[in-house]
Design an enzyme around this catalytic site. Structure first.
Site, PDB file in Angstrom:
ATOM      1  N   ASN A  10       0.897  -1.166  -0.018  1.00  0.00           N
ATOM      2  CA  ASN A  10      -0.004   0.108   0.228  1.00  0.00           C
ATOM      3  C   ASN A  10       0.815   1.186   0.158  1.00  0.00           C
ATOM      4  O   ASN A  10       0.627   2.159  -0.702  1.00  0.00           O
ATOM      5  CB  ASN A  10      -0.838  -0.002   1.275  1.00  0.00           C
TER       6      ASN A  10
ATOM      7  N   ASN B  94       2.340  -0.957  13.456  1.00  0.00           N
ATOM      8  CA  ASN B  94       1.455  -1.762  12.932  1.00  0.00           C
ATOM      9  C   ASN B  94       0.995  -3.085  13.828  1.00  0.00           C
ATOM     10  O   ASN B  94       1.140  -4.294  13.257  1.00  0.00           O
ATOM     11  CB  ASN B  94       1.787  -2.247  11.436  1.00  0.00           C
TER      12      ASN B  94
ATOM     13  N   ARG C 171      -0.679  -5.775  15.333  1.00  0.00           N
ATOM     14  CA  ARG C 171      -1.928  -6.665  15.174  1.00  0.00           C
ATOM     15  C   ARG C 171      -2.066  -7.535  16.037  1.00  0.00           C
ATOM     16  O   ARG C 171      -1.223  -8.566  15.955  1.00  0.00           O
ATOM     17  CB  ARG C 171      -1.902  -7.217  13.655  1.00  0.00           C
TER      18      ARG C 171
ATOM     19  N   ASP D 150      -1.420   3.272   6.599  1.00  0.00           N
ATOM     20  CA  ASP D 150      -0.412   3.093   5.167  1.00  0.00           C
ATOM     21  C   ASP D 150      -0.310   4.483   4.285  1.00  0.00           C
ATOM     22  O   ASP D 150       0.554   4.924   4.010  1.00  0.00           O
ATOM     23  CB  ASP D 150      -0.901   1.859   4.385  1.00  0.00           C
TER      24      ASP D 150
END
Length: 371
Positions: free
Chosen positions: A43, A191, A193, A287
């Site tokens: 991205n 990021n 997660r 992103d």
């Protein structure tokens, strides 16, 4: 030995074919899905390529049709995919999701939209199902990914997602985030997660903190820093991450704050508010923000302008249902970024347009999503 630079940026990480429900509802109830692509690093590469930079995405995909689809779509955005490896024994990863990208607590009550600041009430749980175990990208390791390729850009962009995929991927990330002579500027988006780190022997938050400390430029959301490390507030996050020369703390509707270490070791702190956005879907905004900030970094723009470019590209992503959106052209974005503080504060971003309330669309309009 200095690395041989052939592109502006190299982005390393897994991309997956994404299946998004054709209508709202539980995955169990949705009758059909639209196919797209998703991947934090690709991205970013696509956003930068569309902004006129030379971008290379490096990864591994299967020799299946999904791998073909990823390569075709990412190359169509102007990204160099010539270094992507094809694995005949492992598949390309896929995932299915509902409107939200990250799973949330169903009992959580949200007082404000994270971008618009408007009340929402109870937030329903998002569903995300990954089918990426044993994927071609999960086989990435230091022995399979040549350093001369990874160091072939002015910037190497990484995210914490890669570290969670496998032991080989974690070893590769540790190698790339260890300072070494001749390495390019290393950009790292945390990021975090949570679902990717479940059932892992290694402890995700501490791994991500250690990786971030070895990088030159770090992006982290204020919310994920709280979830991962129990650290809240931009200044406290900087105290937990003093090593990077540049730390960007994304603060949702409040904007973003950048800490830039000067020659004497003291930080210069720059904050820029985010424009108000009519949100279609939150996926891909982080992103896109990173792509905007990195574009400004490659151009040598002042930090405040880098933050504003990040906000504009994030707004474009927020106003489309998928991960990728056509960003504002560089010329139009530059005109908006140059607005004074009062005019910037009146910006409203909706599907297809961004303009100050006080100005007509003919004077300050910018397309922020594909027609």
């Amino acid at each position: 030995m200095p690395h041989a630079v052939s592109v502006d940026i190299v982005c390393l990480g897994e991309s997956l074919v994404t299946f998004v429900p054709s209508r709202p509802g539980r995955l169990a109830d949705v009758p059909s899905f639209a196919r797209g692509i998703g991947g934090a690093e690709s991205n970013v590469a696509c956003g930068l390529a569309r902004r006129g930079h030379s971008a290379r995405w490096i990864s591994r995909v299967g020799t299946d049709g999904f791998g073909d689809h990823l390569l075709t779509e990412i190359a169509a955005a102007g990204v160099d995919v010539s270094r992507v490896q094809r694995d005949p024994r492992r598949p390309t990863g896929v995932y299915f999701r509902t409107a939200g990208e990250r799973a949330v607590d169903p009992a959580r009550v949200v007082g404000q939209d994270p971008v618009t600041g408007e009340g929402q009430g109870a937030e329903p749980p998002a569903e995300v199902l990954y089918y990426r175990a044993g994927s071609a990208a999960a086989a990435m390791s230091p022995s399979l990914m040549p350093r001369e390729q990874l160091w072939s850009g002015r910037i190497l962009h990484l995210t914490g997602i890669t570290a969670a995929l496998s032991d080989g991927c974690l070893a590769l990330m540790r190698e790339l985030t260890t300072p070494a002579p001749g390495r390019p500027l290393v950009s790292f988006d945390v990021n975090y997660r949570m679902a990717l780190w479940q059932d892992k022997d290694r402890h995700g938050p501490s791994v991500l903190l250690a990786l971030a400390r070895g990088c030159d430029l770090v992006f982290v959301g204020e919310d994920e820093a709280g979830a991962a490390w129990g650290v809240r507030g931009a200044d406290a996050i900087r105290a937990a991450l003093p090593e990077p020369a540049v730390l960007v703390v994304k603060r949702g509707a409040a904007g973003a704050t950048a800490y830039v270490r000067g020659p004497g070791g003291a930080d210069t702190v720059t904050a820029e508010p985010a424009p108000r956005v009519e949100v279609v879907a939150p996926v891909g905004a982080g992103d896109a923000f990173a792509a905007g900030f990195l574009s400004g970094t490659l151009r040598g723009l002042p930090v405040a302008e880098r933050l504003r470019h990040g906000h504009l590209m994030a707004a474009a992503a927020l106003t489309v249902p998928g991960d990728l959106a056509a960003p504002p052209s560089r010329e139009r974005a530059d005109r908006l970024v140059a607005l004074d503080a009062a005019a910037w504060g009146t910006l409203r971003c909706g599907p297809g347009r961004t303009h100050p309330v006080s100005s007509g669309p003919e004077t300050a309009a910018v397309e922020v999503s594909e027609p």
